[in-house]
Write a protein that holds these residues in place. Structure first.
Motif, PDB file in Angstrom:
ATOM      1  N   ASP A 122      33.516  27.105  36.302  1.00  0.00           N
ATOM      2  CA  ASP A 122      33.718  28.532  36.012  1.00  0.00           C
ATOM      3  C   ASP A 122      32.328  29.031  35.246  1.00  0.00           C
ATOM      4  OD1 ASP A 122      36.449  28.462  36.672  1.00  0.00           O
ATOM      5  OD2 ASP A 122      36.874  27.441  34.855  1.00  0.00           O
ATOM      6  N   ALA A 123      31.783  28.144  34.527  1.00  0.00           N
ATOM      7  CA  ALA A 123      30.437  28.475  33.909  1.00  0.00           C
ATOM      8  C   ALA A 123      29.085  28.635  35.039  1.00  0.00           C
ATOM      9  CB  ALA A 123      30.086  27.505  33.080  1.00  0.00           C
ATOM     10  N   ALA A 124      29.465  27.980  36.091  1.00  0.00           N
ATOM     11  CA  ALA A 124      28.532  28.069  37.018  1.00  0.00           C
ATOM     12  C   ALA A 124      28.475  29.336  37.926  1.00  0.00           C
ATOM     13  CB  ALA A 124      28.487  26.788  38.224  1.00  0.00           C
ATOM     14  N   LEU A 125      29.994  29.743  38.022  1.00  0.00           N
ATOM     15  CA  LEU A 125      30.330  31.090  38.817  1.00  0.00           C
ATOM     16  C   LEU A 125      29.785  32.184  37.895  1.00  0.00           C
ATOM     17  CD1 LEU A 125      33.695  30.405  40.009  1.00  0.00           C
ATOM     18  CD2 LEU A 125      31.809  30.767  41.332  1.00  0.00           C
ATOM     19  N   SER A 128      26.167  32.436  38.210  1.00  0.00           N
ATOM     20  CA  SER A 128      25.590  32.823  39.496  1.00  0.00           C
ATOM     21  C   SER A 128      25.774  34.329  39.435  1.00  0.00           C
ATOM     22  CB  SER A 128      26.443  32.530  40.591  1.00  0.00           C
ATOM     23  OG  SER A 128      26.566  30.992  40.687  1.00  0.00           O
ATOM     24  N   TYR A 129      26.822  34.787  39.054  1.00  0.00           N
ATOM     25  CA  TYR A 129      26.958  36.436  39.016  1.00  0.00           C
ATOM     26  C   TYR A 129      25.879  37.081  38.108  1.00  0.00           C
ATOM     27  CZ  TYR A 129      28.431  40.866  37.230  1.00  0.00           C
ATOM     28  OH  TYR A 129      28.379  42.127  36.882  1.00  0.00           O
ATOM     29  N   LEU A 132      22.834  37.222  40.270  1.00  0.00           N
ATOM     30  CA  LEU A 132      22.952  38.422  41.225  1.00  0.00           C
ATOM     31  C   LEU A 132      22.909  39.686  40.526  1.00  0.00           C
ATOM     32  CD1 LEU A 132      26.024  36.897  43.450  1.00  0.00           C
ATOM     33  CD2 LEU A 132      23.387  37.356  44.044  1.00  0.00           C
ATOM     34  N   HIS A 133      23.306  39.873  39.368  1.00  0.00           N
ATOM     35  CA  HIS A 133      23.544  41.042  38.621  1.00  0.00           C
ATOM     36  C   HIS A 133      21.923  41.604  38.229  1.00  0.00           C
ATOM     37  CE1 HIS A 133      25.686  43.964  35.943  1.00  0.00           C
ATOM     38  NE2 HIS A 133      24.313  44.005  35.554  1.00  0.00           N
ATOM     39  N   SER A 134      21.207  40.376  37.660  1.00  0.00           N
ATOM     40  CA  SER A 134      19.952  40.592  37.132  1.00  0.00           C
ATOM     41  C   SER A 134      18.968  40.896  38.208  1.00  0.00           C
ATOM     42  CB  SER A 134      19.671  39.450  36.327  1.00  0.00           C
ATOM     43  OG  SER A 134      20.539  39.161  35.407  1.00  0.00           O
ATOM     44  N   ALA A 135      19.232  40.322  39.202  1.00  0.00           N
ATOM     45  CA  ALA A 135      18.282  40.433  40.297  1.00  0.00           C
ATOM     46  C   ALA A 135      18.563  41.687  41.131  1.00  0.00           C
ATOM     47  CB  ALA A 135      18.248  39.424  41.608  1.00  0.00           C
ATOM     48  N   SER A 136      19.658  42.590  41.052  1.00  0.00           N
ATOM     49  CA  SER A 136      19.893  43.687  41.812  1.00  0.00           C
ATOM     50  C   SER A 136      18.993  44.822  41.560  1.00  0.00           C
ATOM     51  CB  SER A 136      21.200  44.023  41.792  1.00  0.00           C
ATOM     52  OG  SER A 136      21.666  44.301  40.456  1.00  0.00           O
ATOM     53  N   PHE A 137      18.639  45.024  40.133  1.00  0.00           N
ATOM     54  CA  PHE A 137      17.887  45.961  39.615  1.00  0.00           C
ATOM     55  C   PHE A 137      16.317  45.863  39.807  1.00  0.00           C
ATOM     56  CE2 PHE A 137      21.678  46.346  37.054  1.00  0.00           C
ATOM     57  CZ  PHE A 137      21.787  47.480  37.050  1.00  0.00           C
ATOM     58  N   PRO A 138      15.843  44.754  39.642  1.00  0.00           N
ATOM     59  CA  PRO A 138      14.104  44.563  40.218  1.00  0.00           C
ATOM     60  C   PRO A 138      14.201  44.639  41.658  1.00  0.00           C
ATOM     61  CG  PRO A 138      15.346  42.812  39.198  1.00  0.00           C
ATOM     62  CD  PRO A 138      16.007  43.606  38.988  1.00  0.00           C
TER      63      PRO A 138
END
Length: 337
Positions: A122-125, A128-129, A132-138
């Motif tokens: 669960d922590a790994a999921l 991962s989110y 993905l969330h952090s990479a979307s903006f840059p």
């Protein structure tokens, strides 16, 4: 350089050095202690530590160079890469703090089902989110050429140099801060206030039992009674202090920078360049405070880094004693002759 610029440059150097030392120490504790590695929140702390370390070695040095030279300190490609990394790391660190607060909320509010609700998978999921969330903006900012050197903050960060893109950049900046800073703040406040509510409930129950015990023990010494009451007061304050520290450091470090970024979008308000750099330094200071707030001041981490320190000191003392004994052993054959 003016006196202000010298002070700001010194502040960035200080933040960079302390952030490096403190976060490296957290990493050493994680690698040294098997007990820390077994804990699920250790994944979030590890991610937060790497974010802080990368911020200290990538963004902070360029900000220092930007303050000294008052211009872009590196080529466009390097500046774009650092701006991309800075946006990603800032968002990832904010979301890691939110993930840690969710972990504490589940552990305190649902203690019996914690191990089934918060496993390594669960922590790994969640992690991962977070990426993905952090990479979307840059990624969006890089595709629209909204990364570069910003003179107001003397940093490679989000920056729009084309007037025709102003409206789109304003919308993007608002959405970015809403889904990074504001979202993390809402999660922190919700989870930690729930934790505080449960902690106060348990404190009241313990207080009732303590008072009943003190009433029954008529012959108890006044000093013992006073110590019990003092511990009762400290217990009530402990949870409040911890939660105030978690939320308070988040707001104090990030809010001035986020508010400045939003106010900057308005052409009506003029922002002083010194304040821009100060707000950036406050955001950098989160990389300094995180190791202490979330790790090094906790009992388990204290014990671990003290063990590491003792091990290093013992090894150095053994080496020095061995070196000191070597000349003595060399002189023995001469004395025997």
């Amino acid at each position: 350089m003016s006196i202000w610029e010298l002070l700001l440059a010194f502040l960035v150097v200080l933040l960079m050095l302390v952030a490096l030392l403190a976060n490296v120490l957290v990493l050493m504790c994680f690698l040294y202690s098997a007990d820390i590695r077994k804990q699920v929140p250790g994944l979030f702390i590890l991610n937060l530590t790497f974010c802080n370390l990368l911020m200290a070695v990538s963004s902070m040095p360029l900000t220092l160079a930007g303050i000294i030279y008052k211009s872009q300190p590196a080529g466009d490609q390097v500046c774009h890469a650092v701006g991309f990394l800075e946006t990603f790391l800032t968002t990832s660190s904010m979301l890691s703090m939110a993930a840690l607060s969710i972990d504490r909320w589940i552990a305190v509010v649902f203690p019996l089902s914690y191990h089934s609700k918060m496993r390594y998978r669960d922590a790994a999921l969640i992690l991962s989110y977070t990426w993905l969330h952090s990479a979307s903006f840059p990624i969006v900012a890089a595709s629209l050429s909204w990364l570069g050197f910003h003179h107001l903050y003397a940093s490679c960060t989000l920056c729009n140099k084309r007037p025709e893109d102003r409206t789109q950049f304003v919308i993007f900046t608002g959405v970015f801060h809403a889904l990074s800073f504001l979202l993390s703040l809402v999660v922190l406040c919700f989870t930690y206030l729930k934790v505080l509510k449960v902690a106060r409930f348990h404190c009241k129950r313990i207080d009732v039992i303590t008072m009943q015990t003190l009433v029954l023990l008529v012959d108890i010494h006044p000093s013992v009674r006073e110590r019990c009451l003092e511990e009762q007061r400290r217990r009530r304050q402990r949870a409040t202090k911890k939660i105030s520290t978690f939320i308070g450091t988040f707001i104090l470090c990030f809010a001035p920078y986020v508010i400045t970024r939003l106010v900057e979008l308005s052409s009506v308000v003029h922002i002083n360049s010194h304040w821009g750099i100060i707000s950036k330094c406050l955001a950098y200071s989160k990389a300094v405070s995180d190791p202490f707030v979330y790790s090094l001041l906790r009992h388990q981490y204290k014990k671990t880094w003290k063990d590491i320190l003792n091990k290093i000191l013992k090894r150095s003392s053994i080496n020095s004693s061995a070196l000191a004994g070597e000349p003595h052993s060399r002189n023995l054959p001469q004395l025997n002759e």
